[in-house]
Design a protein around this motif. Structure first.
Motif, PDB file in Angstrom:
ATOM      1  N   ASP A  52       1.445   3.354  -7.194  1.00  0.00           N
ATOM      2  CA  ASP A  52       1.278   4.313  -6.114  1.00  0.00           C
ATOM      3  C   ASP A  52      -0.188   4.540  -5.760  1.00  0.00           C
ATOM      4  O   ASP A  52      -0.525   5.491  -5.083  1.00  0.00           O
ATOM      5  CB  ASP A  52       1.907   5.651  -6.508  1.00  0.00           C
ATOM      6  CG  ASP A  52       1.246   6.216  -7.753  1.00  0.00           C
ATOM      7  OD1 ASP A  52       0.451   5.502  -8.376  1.00  0.00           O
ATOM      8  OD2 ASP A  52       1.524   7.374  -8.095  1.00  0.00           O
ATOM      9  N   VAL A  72       0.634   8.942 -17.288  1.00  0.00           N
ATOM     10  CA  VAL A  72       0.135   9.898 -16.309  1.00  0.00           C
ATOM     11  C   VAL A  72      -0.036  11.246 -17.019  1.00  0.00           C
ATOM     12  O   VAL A  72       0.872  11.694 -17.715  1.00  0.00           O
ATOM     13  CB  VAL A  72       1.146  10.022 -15.155  1.00  0.00           C
ATOM     14  CG1 VAL A  72       0.661  11.024 -14.136  1.00  0.00           C
ATOM     15  CG2 VAL A  72       1.365   8.664 -14.506  1.00  0.00           C
ATOM     16  N   MET A 118      -5.487  11.510  -9.482  1.00  0.00           N
ATOM     17  CA  MET A 118      -6.319  10.454  -8.897  1.00  0.00           C
ATOM     18  C   MET A 118      -5.885  10.125  -7.475  1.00  0.00           C
ATOM     19  O   MET A 118      -6.689   9.715  -6.660  1.00  0.00           O
ATOM     20  CB  MET A 118      -6.283   9.186  -9.758  1.00  0.00           C
ATOM     21  CG  MET A 118      -7.198   9.245 -10.959  1.00  0.00           C
ATOM     22  SD  MET A 118      -8.844   9.948 -10.619  1.00  0.00           S
ATOM     23  CE  MET A 118      -9.526   8.763  -9.458  1.00  0.00           C
ATOM     24  N   ARG A 119      -4.596  10.310  -7.194  1.00  0.00           N
ATOM     25  CA  ARG A 119      -4.177  10.083  -5.809  1.00  0.00           C
ATOM     26  C   ARG A 119      -4.806  11.120  -4.878  1.00  0.00           C
ATOM     27  O   ARG A 119      -5.134  10.827  -3.731  1.00  0.00           O
ATOM     28  CB  ARG A 119      -2.658  10.130  -5.700  1.00  0.00           C
ATOM     29  CG  ARG A 119      -2.238   9.624  -4.333  1.00  0.00           C
ATOM     30  CD  ARG A 119      -0.754   9.510  -4.116  1.00  0.00           C
ATOM     31  NE  ARG A 119      -0.552   9.164  -2.724  1.00  0.00           N
ATOM     32  CZ  ARG A 119      -0.301   7.932  -2.289  1.00  0.00           C
ATOM     33  NH1 ARG A 119      -0.194   6.952  -3.136  1.00  0.00           N
ATOM     34  NH2 ARG A 119      -0.175   7.692  -1.005  1.00  0.00           N
ATOM     35  N   LEU A 176      -3.906   4.458  -4.204  1.00  0.00           N
ATOM     36  CA  LEU A 176      -4.524   4.260  -2.905  1.00  0.00           C
ATOM     37  C   LEU A 176      -5.793   3.439  -3.060  1.00  0.00           C
ATOM     38  O   LEU A 176      -6.449   3.126  -2.086  1.00  0.00           O
ATOM     39  CB  LEU A 176      -4.901   5.623  -2.288  1.00  0.00           C
ATOM     40  CG  LEU A 176      -3.742   6.460  -1.746  1.00  0.00           C
ATOM     41  CD1 LEU A 176      -4.220   7.859  -1.403  1.00  0.00           C
ATOM     42  CD2 LEU A 176      -3.175   5.802  -0.495  1.00  0.00           C
ATOM     43  N   HIS A 177      -6.182   3.146  -4.315  1.00  0.00           N
ATOM     44  CA  HIS A 177      -7.468   2.505  -4.531  1.00  0.00           C
ATOM     45  C   HIS A 177      -7.305   0.995  -4.688  1.00  0.00           C
ATOM     46  O   HIS A 177      -6.210   0.468  -4.857  1.00  0.00           O
ATOM     47  CB  HIS A 177      -8.165   3.102  -5.756  1.00  0.00           C
ATOM     48  CG  HIS A 177      -7.379   2.959  -7.025  1.00  0.00           C
ATOM     49  ND1 HIS A 177      -7.276   1.771  -7.704  1.00  0.00           N
ATOM     50  CD2 HIS A 177      -6.668   3.862  -7.723  1.00  0.00           C
ATOM     51  CE1 HIS A 177      -6.531   1.951  -8.780  1.00  0.00           C
ATOM     52  NE2 HIS A 177      -6.135   3.205  -8.816  1.00  0.00           N
ATOM     53  N   TYR A 182      -8.515   9.734  -4.558  1.00  0.00           N
ATOM     54  CA  TYR A 182      -8.633   8.525  -3.730  1.00  0.00           C
ATOM     55  C   TYR A 182      -8.106   8.758  -2.316  1.00  0.00           C
ATOM     56  O   TYR A 182      -8.536   8.101  -1.375  1.00  0.00           O
ATOM     57  CB  TYR A 182      -7.911   7.348  -4.385  1.00  0.00           C
ATOM     58  CG  TYR A 182      -8.672   6.737  -5.549  1.00  0.00           C
ATOM     59  CD1 TYR A 182      -9.872   6.071  -5.330  1.00  0.00           C
ATOM     60  CD2 TYR A 182      -8.213   6.836  -6.842  1.00  0.00           C
ATOM     61  CE1 TYR A 182     -10.582   5.511  -6.388  1.00  0.00           C
ATOM     62  CE2 TYR A 182      -8.907   6.284  -7.908  1.00  0.00           C
ATOM     63  CZ  TYR A 182     -10.093   5.617  -7.676  1.00  0.00           C
ATOM     64  OH  TYR A 182     -10.791   5.071  -8.716  1.00  0.00           O
ATOM     65  N   GLY A 183      -7.162   9.679  -2.183  1.00  0.00           N
ATOM     66  CA  GLY A 183      -6.618   9.972  -0.862  1.00  0.00           C
ATOM     67  C   GLY A 183      -7.402  11.025  -0.098  1.00  0.00           C
ATOM     68  O   GLY A 183      -7.044  11.371   1.015  1.00  0.00           O
ATOM     69  N   ASP A 194       2.665  12.253  -4.487  1.00  0.00           N
ATOM     70  CA  ASP A 194       2.780  10.797  -4.647  1.00  0.00           C
ATOM     71  C   ASP A 194       2.875  10.071  -3.310  1.00  0.00           C
ATOM     72  O   ASP A 194       2.755   8.844  -3.273  1.00  0.00           O
ATOM     73  CB  ASP A 194       4.015  10.449  -5.488  1.00  0.00           C
ATOM     74  CG  ASP A 194       3.860  10.887  -6.931  1.00  0.00           C
ATOM     75  OD1 ASP A 194       2.720  11.136  -7.366  1.00  0.00           O
ATOM     76  OD2 ASP A 194       4.890  11.003  -7.626  1.00  0.00           O
ATOM     77  N   THR A 239       1.223  15.746 -11.608  1.00  0.00           N
ATOM     78  CA  THR A 239       0.367  14.730 -12.200  1.00  0.00           C
ATOM     79  C   THR A 239      -0.267  13.942 -11.060  1.00  0.00           C
ATOM     80  O   THR A 239      -0.144  14.310  -9.905  1.00  0.00           O
ATOM     81  CB  THR A 239       1.202  13.795 -13.086  1.00  0.00           C
ATOM     82  OG1 THR A 239       2.155  13.155 -12.249  1.00  0.00           O
ATOM     83  CG2 THR A 239       1.936  14.572 -14.162  1.00  0.00           C
ATOM     84  N   ASN A 240      -0.972  12.889 -11.413  1.00  0.00           N
ATOM     85  CA  ASN A 240      -1.462  11.964 -10.391  1.00  0.00           C
ATOM     86  C   ASN A 240      -2.608  12.540  -9.566  1.00  0.00           C
ATOM     87  O   ASN A 240      -2.671  12.390  -8.344  1.00  0.00           O
ATOM     88  CB  ASN A 240      -0.296  11.570  -9.461  1.00  0.00           C
ATOM     89  CG  ASN A 240      -0.537  10.231  -8.795  1.00  0.00           C
ATOM     90  OD1 ASN A 240      -1.596   9.644  -8.957  1.00  0.00           O
ATOM     91  ND2 ASN A 240       0.427   9.767  -8.041  1.00  0.00           N
TER      92      ASN A 240
END
Lengths: 344, 344
Positions: free
Chosen positions: A62, A258, B266-267, A64-65, B270-271, B236, B263-264
Motif C-alpha cells: 500500500d 505494522v 508512513m502513508r 505511496l513511495h 509519503y501521502g 490506507d 497504523t501505517n
C-alpha cells in the motif's frame, strides 16, 4: 574498454536492519554506456544516508513511495562531478546533487532537475547543512508547524540531521524549544551548542512525564522524526490547536510488522490538533527562498550543524545502520574515498 | 412552594454503554431558586442527544474535554422557553438553545451566549437541521476538508445527523461522495434521498477493499465520525494531499480501554496527508455565515435531514444508546412530553 564502474545492488529485501548480504557490489556500465540527449554522466563523490532509503528497500503493497526493485542499485541523493554532458545547461566539470545510486559513476536524466552546486559551496555543505535534511526541517517547521513567538516546540530525533535544524529554526522564530534525543553527549550538544531551552534524554527519562513537567500549558508544535512511543507521548501532551509535523517515523522503519500509530484520538479532536505529513518534494519550488534563510543562518552560526562523514565506497552499506542505532553524529555522509575529500 | 423540578443526575460512571443505574431521577431547585443578574430561567422542551456526552460521562485523566462530576446532572444542548429573566436581552417568552442539563427547568448564565431561536424556526429545526450537528458538519467539511470540485469525499457514519449533512454539503460543492453506513435501510436512504454517488454498507462489506475498488485514485477527503477500523481503511486509501476531518470517534466512546488510532503512519507522511481534529466551538463566530448557507439548503431540499424524536422526560436515559447501536434515524432528540410538541 571494459567497464570500471562499481555499484551496490539490492539483492534481498532486508528484514530489520540492513545486512551486508542484502546488497552486492557489482559492475555497472554507467561509466561507458553512451549518453542520450538530456543526460549527463557523473562521477559520484559523496552520498547522503537518509532513513527513508530503508523504506524504499521494503515492498509494502500500500505504499505511496518509491520501491527499489530487487537487483537494482540502492538509490540515494548524491553529489558528483559531471564528466560528460549532453545537456548544455550542465557543463562538464560542474558539480551537481541528484538522485543517484550507490554507484561510482551514474547517468542522470537532467529532466529530473539535478541541482548545480554553486561556487563557494562544498559538496559536504550541499548535502549537509544546505541540503535535503535542512530544507526538510525548514519546510516542515515553517509551512506545517507555523511557529509563532512563544510557542512551545518539541522536536524528536533532535540531535539528528533534520531535527537539530528544525529545533534551531524554532529557536530563531522565538519558540521555547525542547529537544528529545538519546544519550548524554547528544543532549549536551543540543543544550550547549544548539542552545535549546530544554532537553529530554529518552534513554534515561520517561518522555511523557518529562513533557508533562516541562510543558504545563501543553505542546504547541511537535516536530516528529521518530513516531511510536515518542509520538504517543506528544499526542498526550498537545495544547489546544497544536500542530504535529510528521517528518519521519524512524522507530518503525526496520519493523516488518505494522506498528500502531498512537491511541487517544479523542485528544486530537477535543484539542483541535492537526497532524500533517509532508515530503521535501512538496515544496521543491520554494527551495531558493528557503536557502536564502538557511545559508546565512548556518554561516553566521545561528544554526550549528555537524556532519558525520564515513569513508570508502566499499563501506557504504556498513554505515547505513548508524542512522538507526543512534551512533551517527549529525548528517551521515558517505565519501567515496579519502582522495575525493579535496574535491569538496 | 416546594420544588417541582426533576433532573437526571450521573451517579456512576458508565462502563460501556450507559445503563439506567448510572443515572438517577432526582428533584432540583432550578424552578424556584432566585436568579442572579445575567441569568434566565428556562423550561426545557427538547434535548439533543450527542455522542460527545458519553465522553463527558467518563473521567480520563488526560482529557481536554468537560467531565460531568458524579452527582451532577447530565449535560447537553437543549431548547427551552424563558420563563423568568434577569437579562433584558433575553425576554420572557422567547425560546433559546443553550448548554443545559437533563432537567425540566434550568438556570442559564447568559454570559455563555445562549442562542435565541428566531421566529419561524421550530425548536426541532434549531436543534436539528440548523443545529449543532449541521454546523459541525459545515465547519468540518468547509474549513478543514476544504472540498474542491471533483474531489473524492468519503464520510463515515454517513447516515448520522452530522455525517449526512457533511456528505450532502460535499455533493453541493461538486465532490464525488461515498457514504459509509450500517444496514440496507440507511444505505438506501443515502443513495435515494441524499443522492450520494456510492454507499458502502460496513455490515456486509469490507470497507477497505470497497474503498480501494470505488476510489482508484484515492480518497481526497475523509470525514470521520467513527474512528477505529473505518479510519484505518481510509488511511490506507488516502490520495496524495488527502485531508482527514476528525469529527468523532464513536467506535471508541464506550470503550474502557484506549483503542489504537491507526497504523501505517508512513502513508500519512509519503501521502502528505493532513489529519485534523476540531470542535464546533472553534468556529462559533462564523455561525451566522454558516446558517446563511445551511438554512436555504435545507429549505430548498438540496440537503435532506431527518429527525428521530423520542418522547418523555422520564425516558431520556433509555434512548441515549440509540446513538451507538445504530437504531436512530437522523438527529436523535428527546422531547419532554407529547404536549410540548405544539410548542415547536
Amino acid at each position: 574498454m571494459d567497464s570500471q564502474n562499481r555499484q551496490w545492488r539490492l539483492v534481498r529485501r532486508p528484514e530489520g536492519l540492513l545486512r551486508v548480504e542484502d546488497v552486492e557490489l557489482t559492475p555497472g556500465d554507467e561509466d561507458r554506456r553512451p549518453l542520450q540527449p538530456g543526460q549527463v554522466r557523473v562521477r559520484n563523490l559523496l552520498f547522503l544516508y537518509a532513513p527513508t532509503m530503508r523504506n524504499w528497500m521494503s515492498a509494502r503493497s500500500d505504499s505511496l513511495h518509491e520501491i527499489i526493485p530487487l537487483g537494482s542499485p540502492v538509490k540515494t541523493l548524491a553529489a558528483g562531478r559531471i564528466v560528460e554532458s549532453l545537456d548544455p545547461r550542465y557543463p562538464v566539470g560542474s558539480r551537481i546533487t541528484a538522485m543517484s545510486c550507490w554507484s561510482e559513476y551514474d547517468i542522470i536524466d537532467t529532466v529530473s532537475a539535478p541541482q548545480i552546486i554553486a561556487d563557494g559551496i562544498s559538496a559536504v555543505e550541499a548535502l549537509g547543512p544546505f541540503g535535503l535534511n535542512s530544507l526538510t526541517a525548514y519546510f516542515g517547521l515553517m509551512r506545517i508547524g507555523r511557529p509563532c513567538p512563544g510557542d512551545v516546540l518539541v522536536v524528536s530525533g533532535a540531535a539528528g540531521s533534520t531535527g537539530s535544524v528544525a529545533a534551531q529554526i524554532g529557536r530563531i522564530q522565538g519558540c521555547r524549544v525542547i529537544g528529545i534525543a538519546g544519550g548524554a553527549e547528544k543532549c549536551a550538544w543540543l543544550r550547549d551548542q544548539c542552545r535549546l531551552d530544554d532537553v529530554i534524554d529518552y534513554r534515561s527519562q520517561d518522555v511523557s512525564s518529562a513533557l508533562r513537567a516541562l510543558c504545563p500549558t501543553g505542546v504547541d508544535i511537535f516536530f516528529d522524526n521518530v513516531g511510536g512511543d515518542v509520538l504517543q507521548a506528544a499526542v498526550d501532551n498537545m495544547a489546544k490547536f497544536g500542530r504535529i509535523v510528521l517528518c519521519g517515523q524512524i522507530a518503525g522503519y526496520n519493523d516488518q510488522d505494522v506498528i500502531p500509530a498512537f491511541t487517544n484520538m479523542m485528544r486530537v479532536i477535543y484539542g483541535s490538533v492537526r497532524l500533517q505529513g509532508f515530503l521535501f518534494g512538496d515544496y521543491k519550488s520554494a527551495v531558493p527562498e528557503a536557502l536564502a534563510d538557511i545559508i546565512p543562518w548556518i554561516r553566521s552560526g545561528a544554526i550549528v550543524a555537524r556532519q558525520d562523514i564515513r569513508v570508502g565506497f566499499e563501506n557504504l552499506p556498513l554505515h547505513f545502520n548508524a542512522l538507526f542505532d543512534g551512533t551517527n553524529q549529525g548528517t551521515l555522509l558517505g565519501l567515496i574515498d579519502e582522495d575525493a575529500h579535496a574535491l569538496h
